[in-house]
Design a protein around this motif. Structure first.
Motif, PDB file in Angstrom:
ATOM      1  N   THR A 215       0.822  -1.207  -0.062  1.00 14.25           N
ATOM      2  CA  THR A 215      -0.049  -0.005  -0.135  1.00 14.25           C
ATOM      3  C   THR A 215       0.993   1.271   0.049  1.00 14.25           C
ATOM      4  O   THR A 215       0.295   2.531   0.229  1.00 14.25           O
ATOM      5  CB  THR A 215      -0.795   0.205   1.266  1.00 14.25           C
ATOM      6  N   LEU A 216       2.090   1.103  -0.492  1.00 19.67           N
ATOM      7  CA  LEU A 216       3.100   2.196  -0.450  1.00 19.67           C
ATOM      8  C   LEU A 216       2.499   3.512  -1.288  1.00 19.67           C
ATOM      9  O   LEU A 216       2.007   3.173  -2.552  1.00 19.67           O
ATOM     10  CB  LEU A 216       4.436   1.941  -0.837  1.00 19.67           C
ATOM     11  N   SER A 217       2.270   4.581  -0.988  1.00 23.44           N
ATOM     12  CA  SER A 217       1.389   5.691  -1.534  1.00 23.44           C
ATOM     13  C   SER A 217       2.524   6.388  -2.391  1.00 23.44           C
ATOM     14  O   SER A 217       3.821   6.418  -1.904  1.00 23.44           O
ATOM     15  CB  SER A 217       0.747   6.270  -0.914  1.00 23.44           C
ATOM     16  N   ARG A 218       2.355   7.590  -3.482  1.00 28.42           N
ATOM     17  CA  ARG A 218       3.268   8.085  -3.987  1.00 28.42           C
ATOM     18  C   ARG A 218       3.736   9.305  -3.095  1.00 28.42           C
ATOM     19  O   ARG A 218       4.951   9.549  -2.815  1.00 28.42           O
ATOM     20  CB  ARG A 218       2.676   8.914  -5.030  1.00 28.42           C
TER      21      ARG A 218
ATOM     22  N   GLN B 150       2.958   3.379 -11.925  1.00 26.64           N
ATOM     23  CA  GLN B 150       3.662   4.558 -12.748  1.00 26.64           C
ATOM     24  C   GLN B 150       4.090   5.687 -12.103  1.00 26.64           C
ATOM     25  O   GLN B 150       4.933   6.214 -11.990  1.00 26.64           O
ATOM     26  CB  GLN B 150       3.115   5.053 -14.029  1.00 26.64           C
ATOM     27  N   ASP B 151       3.007   5.892 -11.050  1.00 30.70           N
ATOM     28  CA  ASP B 151       3.473   6.999 -10.153  1.00 30.70           C
ATOM     29  C   ASP B 151       4.690   6.845  -9.079  1.00 30.70           C
ATOM     30  O   ASP B 151       5.576   7.528  -9.070  1.00 30.70           O
ATOM     31  CB  ASP B 151       2.209   7.351  -9.322  1.00 30.70           C
ATOM     32  N   LEU B 152       4.686   5.534  -8.658  1.00 36.17           N
ATOM     33  CA  LEU B 152       5.985   5.164  -7.839  1.00 36.17           C
ATOM     34  C   LEU B 152       7.249   5.192  -8.876  1.00 36.17           C
ATOM     35  O   LEU B 152       8.353   5.590  -8.116  1.00 36.17           O
ATOM     36  CB  LEU B 152       5.932   3.895  -7.071  1.00 36.17           C
TER      37      LEU B 152
ATOM     38  N   TYR C 215      10.391  -6.873  -3.446  1.00 39.59           N
ATOM     39  CA  TYR C 215       9.945  -8.291  -3.419  1.00 39.59           C
ATOM     40  C   TYR C 215      10.828  -9.089  -3.913  1.00 39.59           C
ATOM     41  O   TYR C 215      11.526  -8.984  -5.339  1.00 39.59           O
ATOM     42  CB  TYR C 215       8.710  -8.232  -4.045  1.00 39.59           C
ATOM     43  N   GLY C 216      10.914 -10.437  -3.573  1.00 33.68           N
ATOM     44  CA  GLY C 216      11.547 -11.414  -4.415  1.00 33.68           C
ATOM     45  C   GLY C 216      12.844 -11.180  -4.990  1.00 33.68           C
ATOM     46  O   GLY C 216      13.782 -10.955  -4.442  1.00 33.68           O
ATOM     47  N   VAL C 217      12.946 -11.314  -6.511  1.00 33.84           N
ATOM     48  CA  VAL C 217      14.345 -11.300  -6.939  1.00 33.84           C
ATOM     49  C   VAL C 217      14.476  -9.692  -7.370  1.00 33.84           C
ATOM     50  O   VAL C 217      15.378  -9.313  -8.142  1.00 33.84           O
ATOM     51  CB  VAL C 217      14.151 -12.026  -8.318  1.00 33.84           C
ATOM     52  N   GLY C 218      13.770  -8.794  -6.688  1.00 35.96           N
ATOM     53  CA  GLY C 218      14.207  -7.262  -7.111  1.00 35.96           C
ATOM     54  C   GLY C 218      12.887  -6.612  -7.430  1.00 35.96           C
ATOM     55  O   GLY C 218      13.281  -5.569  -8.312  1.00 35.96           O
ATOM     56  N   ASN C 219      11.818  -6.925  -7.265  1.00 37.67           N
ATOM     57  CA  ASN C 219      10.594  -6.348  -8.162  1.00 37.67           C
ATOM     58  C   ASN C 219       9.838  -5.408  -7.334  1.00 37.67           C
ATOM     59  O   ASN C 219       9.796  -5.483  -5.939  1.00 37.67           O
ATOM     60  CB  ASN C 219       9.482  -7.573  -8.378  1.00 37.67           C
ATOM     61  N   ILE C 220       9.012  -4.524  -7.937  1.00 41.25           N
ATOM     62  CA  ILE C 220       8.130  -3.537  -7.381  1.00 41.25           C
ATOM     63  C   ILE C 220       6.864  -3.513  -8.184  1.00 41.25           C
ATOM     64  O   ILE C 220       7.167  -3.979  -9.323  1.00 41.25           O
ATOM     65  CB  ILE C 220       8.597  -2.144  -7.295  1.00 41.25           C
ATOM     66  N   PRO C 221       5.848  -3.245  -7.994  1.00 46.45           N
ATOM     67  CA  PRO C 221       4.721  -3.013  -8.907  1.00 46.45           C
ATOM     68  C   PRO C 221       4.850  -2.568  -9.913  1.00 46.45           C
ATOM     69  O   PRO C 221       5.254  -1.238 -10.070  1.00 46.45           O
ATOM     70  CB  PRO C 221       3.729  -2.286  -7.871  1.00 46.45           C
TER      71      PRO C 221
END
Length: 392
Positions: A273-276, A305-307, A295-301
């Motif tokens: 739930t990390l917000s801009r 696009q805002d992040l 996350y995992g092997v170096g992932n973000i959502p």
């Protein structure tokens, strides 16, 4: 600030390193004396319960307690070798040597959760000042931030050719039973009788690379592991040395110590739930470096696009952002679209490095270099065996 008052592929083992105790009359008067400086900064190892029934550091009692432990101080050897009142002595029969050591107690003694960059600098400067007078160094501190201390010291010292061993305990030395005496004794042995040219942690019969360790349990005796690296040695009936996992000894170059640590570095854990707004607030203009725990092997959502835009803008204005996995084991790798987006915008993959090592390495590099391009290149390099670069 301190003031000084007083499991990978099976490795081939060197089993010739065999510390054990022996009667003093078996010791040769000509046995070589090895010198160790012990820096006692605080931590559980020297704590006692206070009037509230909780553990707290107690000044000026630790060295006196150590003198009552036969394993840690031999009065007959002290007489034979005519050591001074402020020195202690013990045996290391496996290499026909005796170990004499001094304990410098820092003021104030700290629980390790109170350690900061100021204390790390004081420790490094003390070792630098005494580097040529001792064969090795032992640092006694609490376990909570030991992985940070061992990591940052590994990056602060260049051309290190002597062992620096950090240890502590889960149970104070004043209590029975306690893991303190064993941890302290073997740390003295490795600091004096080995030729390991790196910063290490000794805990629960295992010697570990300092910038690879993580505290994995808050109460069990086996409190530290190196999840992505082999142990350097283990003790028991014999001491097994895994030399092919140790750093090579430097043949050239004088010791140099870097103390200009940049404290404008932070750690951010990615969460669903990390917000801009939250990300913008964290990446304030004064920040120079960020360890992004993904996350995992170096992932973000990848659909946020805002992040991604906020991170791209931060990199664009010179913030050094590195990518470290949330997982205890494994490495950052560009295997998914989400990870590819990270690398595209200039976020640096740090493979299997620990959070503690990434954070302290970034502190050193941001203090060392001003240009973001140079900082990025250094973060990609292996400086002290802190990570393994793996092809995707």
């Amino acid at each position: 600030m301190f003031v000084i008052a007083k499991r990978m592929a099976l490795a081939q083992c060197d089993r010739s390193f065999r510390p054990h105790t022996a009667n003093t009359d078996m010791m040769s008067d000509l046995a070589e004396m090895r010198k160790v400086l012990v820096l006692y900064t605080g931590g559980t190892i020297g704590m006692q319960k206070n009037h509230n029934g909780v553990y707290a550091p107690v000044p000026e009692v630790f060295a006196s307690k150590v003198k009552t432990c036969q394993e840690l101080h031999d009065y007959e050897l002290a007489r034979i070798y005519s050591i001074r009142d402020h020195e202690l002595i013990t045996k290391a029969l496996h290499c026909n040597k005796v170990i004499t050591y001094q304990i410098q107690e820092y003021q104030p003694l700290l629980a390790s959760s109170n350690m900061t960059a100021k204390e790390w600098i004081t420790i490094a400067e003390t070792i630098e000042k005494n580097y040529h007078d001792f064969d090795g160094f032992v640092i006694l501190q609490g376990t909570d931030t030991m992985a940070y201390t061992s990591s940052v010291l590994s990056f602060m010292f260049k051309n290190l050719n002597k062992p620096i061993i950090l240890t502590g305990s889960q149970i104070p030395i004043f209590e029975t039973p306690s893991d303190a005496k064993n941890n302290f004794l073997y740390s003295l042995v490795f600091a004096s009788c080995s030729d390991i040219p790196e910063v290490c942690v000794f805990f629960a019969n295992r010697l570990l690379r300092g910038n690879r360790v993580k505290k994995v349990h808050n109460s069990q005796i086996i409190a530290f592991e190196t999840p992505n690296y082999h142990i350097l040695a283990e003790t028991g009936l014999h001491v097994k040395m895994y030399r092919n996992f140790m750093l090579p000894k430097m043949e050239r170059g004088m010791l140099s110590v870097f103390t200009n640590l940049c404290t404008r570095v932070g750690i951010l854990h990615i969460f669903p739930t990390l917000s801009r707004t939250q990300l913008l607030s964290f990446l304030e203009p004064t920040l120079e470096g960020v360890v992004l725990i993904t996350y995992g092997v170096g992932n973000i959502p990848s659909d946020r696009q805002d992040l991604i835009d906020v991170l791209r803008n931060a990199v664009g204005r010179g913030v050094t952002v590195v990518n470290v996995t949330q997982c205890l084991r494994g490495s950052v790798a560009v295997l998914y679209e989400t990870g590819h987006r990270m690398e595209e915008i200039g976020i640096i993959p740090c493979y299997d490095i620990t959070v503690e090592a990434a954070y302290t390495k970034l502190m050193v590099i941001c203090g060392m270099e001003k240009k973001s391009e140079e900082r990025a290149e250094l973060m990609k390099q292996v400086m002290r065996g802190e990570m393994t670069i793996q092809p995707y």
